[in-house]
Motif scaffolding. Structure first.
Motif, PDB file in Angstrom:
ATOM      1  N   GLU A 128      -9.769   5.549   8.534  1.00 49.27           N
ATOM      2  CA  GLU A 128      -9.974   4.373   7.304  1.00 49.27           C
ATOM      3  C   GLU A 128      -9.255   4.862   6.061  1.00 49.27           C
ATOM      4  O   GLU A 128      -8.466   4.052   5.533  1.00 49.27           O
ATOM      5  CB  GLU A 128     -11.234   3.928   7.387  1.00 49.27           C
ATOM      6  CG  GLU A 128     -11.884   3.113   8.265  1.00 49.27           C
ATOM      7  CD  GLU A 128     -13.256   2.647   7.969  1.00 49.27           C
ATOM      8  OE1 GLU A 128     -13.821   3.339   6.956  1.00 49.27           O
ATOM      9  OE2 GLU A 128     -13.644   1.771   8.957  1.00 49.27           O
ATOM     10  N   GLN A 130      -6.572   6.970   5.935  1.00 45.68           N
ATOM     11  CA  GLN A 130      -5.430   7.114   6.184  1.00 45.68           C
ATOM     12  C   GLN A 130      -4.875   5.744   6.085  1.00 45.68           C
ATOM     13  O   GLN A 130      -3.609   5.382   5.530  1.00 45.68           O
ATOM     14  CB  GLN A 130      -5.073   7.580   7.483  1.00 45.68           C
ATOM     15  CG  GLN A 130      -5.365   9.284   7.536  1.00 45.68           C
ATOM     16  CD  GLN A 130      -5.057  10.150   8.818  1.00 45.68           C
ATOM     17  OE1 GLN A 130      -4.852   9.229   9.720  1.00 45.68           O
ATOM     18  NE2 GLN A 130      -5.003  11.127   8.943  1.00 45.68           N
ATOM     19  N   VAL A 131      -5.432   4.753   6.826  1.00 46.55           N
ATOM     20  CA  VAL A 131      -5.181   3.417   6.668  1.00 46.55           C
ATOM     21  C   VAL A 131      -4.997   2.772   5.315  1.00 46.55           C
ATOM     22  O   VAL A 131      -4.081   2.176   4.781  1.00 46.55           O
ATOM     23  CB  VAL A 131      -5.905   2.437   7.484  1.00 46.55           C
ATOM     24  CG1 VAL A 131      -5.396   1.006   7.142  1.00 46.55           C
ATOM     25  CG2 VAL A 131      -5.869   2.710   9.104  1.00 46.55           C
ATOM     26  N   LYS A 132      -5.970   3.144   4.381  1.00 50.70           N
ATOM     27  CA  LYS A 132      -6.014   2.757   3.126  1.00 50.70           C
ATOM     28  C   LYS A 132      -4.889   3.199   2.350  1.00 50.70           C
ATOM     29  O   LYS A 132      -4.198   2.753   1.532  1.00 50.70           O
ATOM     30  CB  LYS A 132      -7.313   3.173   2.373  1.00 50.70           C
ATOM     31  CG  LYS A 132      -8.314   2.173   2.563  1.00 50.70           C
ATOM     32  CD  LYS A 132      -8.083   1.146   1.775  1.00 50.70           C
ATOM     33  CE  LYS A 132      -9.539   0.411   1.365  1.00 50.70           C
ATOM     34  NZ  LYS A 132      -9.039  -1.154   1.141  1.00 50.70           N
ATOM     35  N   LEU A 134      -1.855   4.627   3.576  1.00 47.89           N
ATOM     36  CA  LEU A 134      -0.709   3.805   4.098  1.00 47.89           C
ATOM     37  C   LEU A 134      -0.748   2.129   3.600  1.00 47.89           C
ATOM     38  O   LEU A 134       0.501   1.922   2.932  1.00 47.89           O
ATOM     39  CB  LEU A 134      -0.789   3.581   5.610  1.00 47.89           C
ATOM     40  CG  LEU A 134      -0.331   4.917   6.391  1.00 47.89           C
ATOM     41  CD1 LEU A 134      -0.666   4.831   7.715  1.00 47.89           C
ATOM     42  CD2 LEU A 134       0.897   5.434   5.963  1.00 47.89           C
ATOM     43  N   GLU A 135      -1.717   1.615   3.222  1.00 50.65           N
ATOM     44  CA  GLU A 135      -1.630   0.437   2.682  1.00 50.65           C
ATOM     45  C   GLU A 135      -1.376   0.302   1.197  1.00 50.65           C
ATOM     46  O   GLU A 135      -0.601  -0.483   0.809  1.00 50.65           O
ATOM     47  CB  GLU A 135      -3.035  -0.539   3.036  1.00 50.65           C
ATOM     48  CG  GLU A 135      -3.394  -1.030   4.133  1.00 50.65           C
ATOM     49  CD  GLU A 135      -4.834  -1.513   4.477  1.00 50.65           C
ATOM     50  OE1 GLU A 135      -5.529  -1.527   3.419  1.00 50.65           O
ATOM     51  OE2 GLU A 135      -5.074  -2.076   5.508  1.00 50.65           O
ATOM     52  N   ASP A 136      -1.874   1.289   0.474  1.00 52.19           N
ATOM     53  CA  ASP A 136      -1.685   1.345  -0.918  1.00 52.19           C
ATOM     54  C   ASP A 136      -0.072   1.839  -0.891  1.00 52.19           C
ATOM     55  O   ASP A 136       0.558   1.246  -1.922  1.00 52.19           O
ATOM     56  CB  ASP A 136      -2.336   2.596  -1.401  1.00 52.19           C
ATOM     57  CG  ASP A 136      -4.160   2.272  -1.676  1.00 52.19           C
ATOM     58  OD1 ASP A 136      -4.090   0.863  -1.546  1.00 52.19           O
ATOM     59  OD2 ASP A 136      -4.700   3.155  -2.021  1.00 52.19           O
ATOM     60  N   SER A 137       0.221   2.566  -0.222  1.00 49.15           N
ATOM     61  CA  SER A 137       1.795   3.249  -0.066  1.00 49.15           C
ATOM     62  C   SER A 137       2.754   1.858   0.188  1.00 49.15           C
ATOM     63  O   SER A 137       3.631   1.656  -0.571  1.00 49.15           O
ATOM     64  CB  SER A 137       2.169   4.368   0.897  1.00 49.15           C
ATOM     65  OG  SER A 137       3.475   4.517   0.849  1.00 49.15           O
ATOM     66  N   GLU A 138       2.452   1.088   1.071  1.00 52.16           N
ATOM     67  CA  GLU A 138       2.698  -0.078   1.435  1.00 52.16           C
ATOM     68  C   GLU A 138       2.726  -1.084   0.279  1.00 52.16           C
ATOM     69  O   GLU A 138       4.056  -1.720  -0.315  1.00 52.16           O
ATOM     70  CB  GLU A 138       2.580  -0.651   2.610  1.00 52.16           C
ATOM     71  CG  GLU A 138       3.397  -2.008   3.222  1.00 52.16           C
ATOM     72  CD  GLU A 138       4.584  -1.876   3.476  1.00 52.16           C
ATOM     73  OE1 GLU A 138       5.326  -2.642   3.870  1.00 52.16           O
ATOM     74  OE2 GLU A 138       4.748  -0.543   3.998  1.00 52.16           O
ATOM     75  N   ASN A 139       1.913  -1.132  -0.339  1.00 53.55           N
ATOM     76  CA  ASN A 139       1.634  -2.086  -1.654  1.00 53.55           C
ATOM     77  C   ASN A 139       2.638  -1.587  -2.842  1.00 53.55           C
ATOM     78  O   ASN A 139       3.331  -2.736  -3.330  1.00 53.55           O
ATOM     79  CB  ASN A 139       0.376  -2.427  -1.933  1.00 53.55           C
ATOM     80  CG  ASN A 139      -0.582  -3.011  -0.835  1.00 53.55           C
ATOM     81  OD1 ASN A 139      -0.045  -3.901  -0.202  1.00 53.55           O
ATOM     82  ND2 ASN A 139      -1.904  -2.828  -0.977  1.00 53.55           N
ATOM     83  N   ASN A 142       6.197  -2.558  -1.928  1.00 51.88           N
ATOM     84  CA  ASN A 142       6.320  -3.882  -2.082  1.00 51.88           C
ATOM     85  C   ASN A 142       6.526  -4.222  -3.536  1.00 51.88           C
ATOM     86  O   ASN A 142       7.263  -5.059  -3.911  1.00 51.88           O
ATOM     87  CB  ASN A 142       5.411  -4.534  -1.482  1.00 51.88           C
ATOM     88  CG  ASN A 142       5.534  -4.758   0.152  1.00 51.88           C
ATOM     89  OD1 ASN A 142       6.612  -4.417   0.711  1.00 51.88           O
ATOM     90  ND2 ASN A 142       4.414  -4.730   0.734  1.00 51.88           N
TER      91      ASN A 142
END
Length: 186
Positions: A128, A130-132, A134-139, A142
């Motif tokens: 979780e 790592q997913v966070k 990656l999501e933060d990195s993606e955000n 963007n």
């Protein structure tokens, strides 16, 4: 109208002269009604029997000699005090079972399972995280992309304005040059 009895498993096993395990097998086989109730802050299972069911159980039991159920009576003491060194056998022909060793094996297995569950939970938490990440990195990517798009639009509009001003300047320059050139030639 028949009356009913409410007995603990231990009480019923003593009345039948069989072990608690054998009593549970009889309860399941006959489909007897069990009820859980709280006594001294402990949840206890009781069997509700009609007089007819009780008499049937008693008549089936060939031996009506009370056995040692490990002291598991209605006093509900601590487990280790009650079961210390107890060996339970449902008949004299069955080998004696060391209840404490069985409980210790179950506890060891339970600890092992708890450790495996903890490891699994830790892996899930790490996943979780790592997913966070990656999501933060993606955000952030963007956000940066949209910021650059907006900045690019602003620069394009400035370039267009500068090109317009440059065209106006060239036009004025050509007029001045034409005037100047005309003055010089005349």
């Amino acid at each position: 109208m028949s009356t009913s009895r409410k007995l603990t498993v231990s009480e019923l096993s003593q009345a039948l002269g069989v072990s608690v395990n054998t009593t549970w097998k009889k309860i399941k086989k006959k489909g007897l009604t069990t009820v859980k109730d709280t006594v001294n802050n402990r949840e206890i299972t009781f069997i509700e029997l009609t007089e007819h069911e009780y008499d049937d159980l008693m008549s089936e039991s060939s031996v009506n000699i009370p056995i040692n159920n490990g002291g598991y009576d209605s006093n509900y003491e601590d487990f280790e005090t009650i079961h210390e060194g107890v060996k339970v056998s449902s008949s004299p022909y069955e080998p004696q079972v060391d209840v404490i060793s069985i409980v210790e094996r179950v506890m060891d297995y339970s600890k092992e399972m708890n450790n495996q569950v903890k490891e699994y939970i830790n892996r899930v938490i790490d996943a979780e995280k790592q997913v966070k990440l990656l999501e933060d990195s993606e955000n952030r990517k963007n956000d940066e992309y949209h910021r650059l798009i907006a900045e690019n639009k602003e620069l394009i509009s400035k370039v267009a304005l500068l090109e317009k001003e440059n065209a106006e300047f060239k036009e004025k320059l050509e007029k001045y040059e034409a005037k100047w050139w005309n003055k010089v030639i005349k």
